[in-house]
Design an enzyme around this catalytic site. Structure first.
Site: not given
Length: 211
Positions: A107-109, A112
């Site tokens: 999710g964070c990738t 970003a």
């Protein structure tokens, strides 16, 4: 001589028992006063404890925050110490902070990379973009280099800045979201959201600022 006989006295009936005395008028008020005396002896009711103070109010859109000391000291992924005030001063028109729970997770990738894909239009009018998490400089540097991100990642291991902008997840952790503040310290955006929603919120803000 003849014996003289003495006459015995007839037995006297017992005296009647005295009638009970009626309570005098003076004694009645004393009897009434007794309950009052008992009331005086009763302990006074305990006072209620004062209510606990309300939790600190979270920042909201439209608030003008004092940037001096706001959020404490943080660190870039390159190991440089900085503050939100310094970041705002270095920007042309304000700062965008998008928060993420953990570097290099799916999710964070995605989040970003979405900011990376929209980097040029989002920063065209002077906004500076930063990713913000509790990750170490090493973890964030690896994340930045692997995804070829064009913006710095900020390390906030004690979550002081994350907490100040209202995106700390209790009791421990980071809530995904986005926070935008302009050069004067006015909060333009402060909300949680999904990876795509955080980017779309900033896109919408940029369009409004242009208009």
């Amino acid at each position: 001589m003849p014996v003289e006989l003495r006459k015995r006295k007839a037995p006297q009936p017992p005296a009647p028992a005295p009638a009970p005395k009626k309570a005098s008028k003076a004694s009645k008020p004393a009897a009434k006063a007794e309950p009052a005396a008992k009331k005086e002896e009763e302990p006074a009711p305990k006072k209620k404890a004062p209510a606990a103070p309300a939790a600190d109010k979270k920042v909201a859109v439209g608030d003008a925050i004092d940037l001096d000391g706001f959020g404490g000291t943080i660190e870039t992924n390159d190991g440089e110490k900085t503050t939100l005030k310094q970041l705002v001063e270095d920007s042309e028109s304000g700062v965008v902070l998008f928060t993420y729970p953990k570097a290099s997770t799916p999710g964070c990738t995605n989040q970003a990379c979405l900011f990376c894909d929209s980097y040029e239009p989002l920063t065209a009018d002077g906004l500076a973009i930063y990713g913000l998490s509790t990750d170490s400089p090493k973890a964030n540097t690896t994340f930045k280099e692997k995804q070829k991100l064009p913006y710095p990642l900020l390390c906030d291991p004690k979550a002081t800045l994350i907490d100040a902008i209202g995106l700390k997840k209790q009791p421990k952790g980071t809530q995904r979201g986005v926070f935008v503040v302009d050069k004067k310290g006015k909060v333009l955006v402060a909300e949680p959201g999904s990876p795509a929603a955080t980017v779309e919120t900033v896109k919408k803000l940029v369009e409004e600022l242009k208009g």
